[in-house]
Design an enzyme around this catalytic site. Structure first.
Site, mmCIF file in Angstrom:
data_model
loop_
_atom_site.group_PDB
_atom_site.id
_atom_site.type_symbol
_atom_site.label_atom_id
_atom_site.label_comp_id
_atom_site.label_asym_id
_atom_site.label_seq_id
_atom_site.Cartn_x
_atom_site.Cartn_y
_atom_site.Cartn_z
ATOM 1 N N SER A 234 6.634 35.088 -7.984
ATOM 2 C CA SER A 234 6.669 33.672 -7.612
ATOM 3 C C SER A 234 5.591 33.313 -6.599
ATOM 4 O O SER A 234 4.963 34.170 -5.974
ATOM 5 C CB SER A 234 8.036 33.296 -7.028
ATOM 6 O OG SER A 234 8.096 33.556 -5.635
ATOM 7 N N VAL A 235 5.428 31.999 -6.421
ATOM 8 C CA VAL A 235 4.495 31.457 -5.450
ATOM 9 C C VAL A 235 4.866 31.893 -4.032
ATOM 10 O O VAL A 235 4.008 31.965 -3.145
ATOM 11 C CB VAL A 235 4.476 29.907 -5.562
ATOM 12 C CG1 VAL A 235 5.824 29.313 -5.150
ATOM 13 C CG2 VAL A 235 3.349 29.290 -4.758
ATOM 14 N N LYS A 236 6.153 32.213 -3.809
ATOM 15 C CA LYS A 236 6.613 32.575 -2.471
ATOM 16 C C LYS A 236 6.143 33.961 -2.029
ATOM 17 O O LYS A 236 6.280 34.310 -0.860
ATOM 18 C CB LYS A 236 8.133 32.479 -2.399
ATOM 19 C CG LYS A 236 8.668 31.046 -2.524
ATOM 20 C CD LYS A 236 8.043 30.129 -1.484
ATOM 21 C CE LYS A 236 8.643 28.736 -1.495
ATOM 22 N NZ LYS A 236 9.891 28.632 -0.785
ATOM 23 N N ASP A 237 5.575 34.738 -2.951
ATOM 24 C CA ASP A 237 4.952 35.999 -2.529
ATOM 25 C C ASP A 237 3.868 35.728 -1.496
ATOM 26 O O ASP A 237 3.658 36.500 -0.561
ATOM 27 C CB ASP A 237 4.314 36.716 -3.723
ATOM 28 C CG ASP A 237 5.330 37.294 -4.689
ATOM 29 O OD1 ASP A 237 6.541 37.188 -4.412
ATOM 30 O OD2 ASP A 237 4.911 37.843 -5.717
ATOM 31 N N GLY B 173 5.466 35.086 1.891
ATOM 32 C CA GLY B 173 6.139 36.285 2.374
ATOM 33 C C GLY B 173 5.149 37.242 3.011
ATOM 34 O O GLY B 173 5.336 37.721 4.137
#
Length: 566
Positions: free
Chosen positions: A107-110, A113
């Site tokens: 996901s884009v949230k990698d 993170g």
């Protein structure tokens, strides 16, 4: 782009940094020292500013042929042109999708993170032996857990019960510990994921909440990364970019970079019905209080969200988002998640104003892995009326009513009873599910034996607790006049259904409410309408066993040789 404490200050979680000694919080006030995630941003970024950014920035660079760790694989996702869906809608412009679901964690949230972990290390907030704690809908947690695994930190993720089991299993595979919170808990509730995370942080030595809602590393990851990549990939020819809004970091980072590099580009924000992020405020007016699409929308305005970069907001709902996500998979071969469908729906609407040769970019935030038992499943879609159930095998009993099936006598339990009472009732009556009602008879959920067992094994509930602490809500309801065919499709996957009926609504005078008066209530007072239309009441539990016995009995009476009962 953002700031220091004296000038363009963006809070960077110093208040949530690791402490050597656990702090004691009064049981009488579980919200003591609660740090709100919706504090106004102190960032003074403005388009055209000449002030130097106080933040550490990272320029785009080509990836080497070999990487020192998986963290260096994050970013650099491809921009792919859609070749079927936009054409079927009559669009003349080019529609590209930014395939954030191809990041290593899915996901884009990698991006955030990894960025938040590296920034915290650089600032000395994270050191060997620290524990990372984060409230998240799942994808940020996966990105953080991946970074924690690579860098050697313990990771504890707090997420709502609504989120998919695939996310939970992925987090656990990465070594993270997962705590679930009630989906309906407000952001500032003691039972909400943010308050629970903060209490954990105060009780666990050397723990840090990186806090995606307030952490400048969130939008910075997209300012330096995602936004810069889009500009570079299209040679600066970006006419529209469509971005979903959750914490708002993706919107803020990409939006600011795009506005600086492509001043005429329209920044379009996609927000689900039931969320309050959109502007103007009238767009947020809805009766929707729950939506299935994950990872987007909030009931508060996160600190990192800068709505000034948005040119127009659009709303979407489950009914348009999930089928369109399935079309992206089927028609374009893009293995993306449900919110991608919401973003594309908004993109297709907004891009109607673009001309031939102009470029629209839609962000596809996450991948199919998280939703294999949800919107990817035909049974799941049918259970929620997002897809019609078809009698593919010409079953003669298909259209018979659910209320014709034999169900055990209804036994319920109050939400203010003790779990021990529910256990005893289940034992005495040989039940594995009990509908849970409140004092008014409103259905609150189900006590479901596998779920209760899991909570007790993991010390999340004990027999002396109230039943409301162990309510299972990931179940399907079906009206007693629905057909058996639809129920059979759901029970192919689910172990039970809660069968309900709608009580006829009455006014306090005892007179039935006319449709004209009902419409008046719709227009002027939704709470009165809900009362007037009556309440949903449980009829019974329909189990796989009951359906199996019914189908077997029907099959035993087959006389026409094709497997159907006469």
């Amino acid at each position: 782009m953002a700031s220091t404490n004296t000038h363009r200050g963006c809070p960077m979680n110093g208040h949530l940094a690791a402490s050597k000694k656990p702090q004691t919080v009064s049981e009488e006030d579980p919200m003591a020292n609660f740090i709100r995630p919706d504090q106004p941003s102190r960032c003074t970024w403005a388009l055209g500013t000449t002030e130097t950014s106080p933040h550490h920035h990272e320029a785009l660079a080509p990836k080497p042929s070999t990487l020192p760790s998986i963290l260096e694989a994050v970013g650099g996702t491809p921009l792919v042109k859609l070749n079927k869906i936009p054409q079927s809608m009559g669009l003349k412009c080019n529609v590209y999708v930014k395939c954030e679901f191809l990041n290593p964690g899915g996901s884009v949230k990698d991006r955030i993170g990894v960025r938040m972990v590296l920034e915290a290390e650089r600032k000395g907030l994270l050191k060997p032996g620290c524990t990372i704690i984060e409230p998240t809908s799942g994808n940020t947690g996966i990105g953080l857990a991946m970074a924690a695994a690579a860098r050697g930190y313990r990771c504890l993720i707090v997420m709502p019960e609504k989120m998919s089991n695939e996310k939970v299993d992925t987090l656990k595979a990465l070594g993270a510990e997962v705590i679930r919170t009630p989906t309906e808990a407000a952001f500032d509730s003691p039972e909400g994921l943010i308050a629970v995370s903060q209490r954990l942080q105060r009780s666990i030595p050397d723990s840090v909440i990186l806090d995606q809602y307030r952490n400048a590393g969130n939008p910075l990851a997209h300012y330096d990364g995602t936004g810069a990549e889009i500009v570079e990939q299209l040679g600066g020819q970006v006419d529209m970019v469509v971005i979903g809004t959750g914490t708002g970091g993706t919107m803020t980072g990409i939006g600011r970079r795009i506005k600086e590099s492509c001043p005429t580009c329209q920044v379009i924000a996609a927000d689900p019905e039931g969320s309050i992020l959109a502007e103007p405020e009238e767009l947020n007016r809805t009766e929707v209080s729950f939506y299935e699409v994950e990872g987007v929308g909030y009931d508060f305005l996160p600190t990192v969200l800068d709505r000034s970069v948005v040119d127009r907001w659009y709303k979407f709902n489950d009914r348009v988002a999930l089928p369109l996500a399935r079309r992206l998979i089927r028609d374009e071969g893009l293995l993306c998640g449900g919110s991608s469908g919401g973003n594309l729906y908004v993109g297709l609407e907004a891009a109607k104003t673009l001309k031939e040769g102009q470029n629209c970019v839609v962000i596809l935030p996450d991948n199919i892995r998280n939703y294999l038992t949800k919107f990817v499943s035909d049974n799941w879609m049918e259970a929620r009326y997002f897809k019609d159930s078809e009698n593919c095998h010409d079953q003669k009993w298909w259209n018979a009513k659910v209320n014709t099936l034999p169900m055990d006598t209804l036994i319920t339990v109050r939400d203010d009873a003790h779990i021990s009472d529910a256990i005893e009732t289940m034992k005495q009556n040989n039940r594995t599910q009990l509908p849970v009602l409140d004092a008014d008879g409103t259905i609150k959920g189900v006590v479901h034996m596998p779920n209760l067992l899991s909570k007790m094994l993991n010390r999340l509930a004990k027999p002396s607790d109230l039943v409301r602490r162990a309510i299972f809500k990931q179940y399907v309801k079906i009206d007693h006049e629905e057909n058996i065919g639809r129920a059979s499709r759901i029970l192919e996957k689910d172990s039970f259904l809660l069968v309900t009926r709608q009580e006829a609504g009455r006014l306090s005078t005892g007179v039935f409410l006319s449709s004209k008066k009902a419409q008046h209530c719709i227009d002027f007072c939704s709470s009165i309408l809900r009362f007037a239309l009556g309440a949903e009441r449980p009829v019974g539990i329909l189990t796989q066993r009951v359906l199996f016995d019914f189908v077997a009995e029907q099959a035993a009476t087959v006389t026409n040789g094709n497997g159907n009962a006469e």
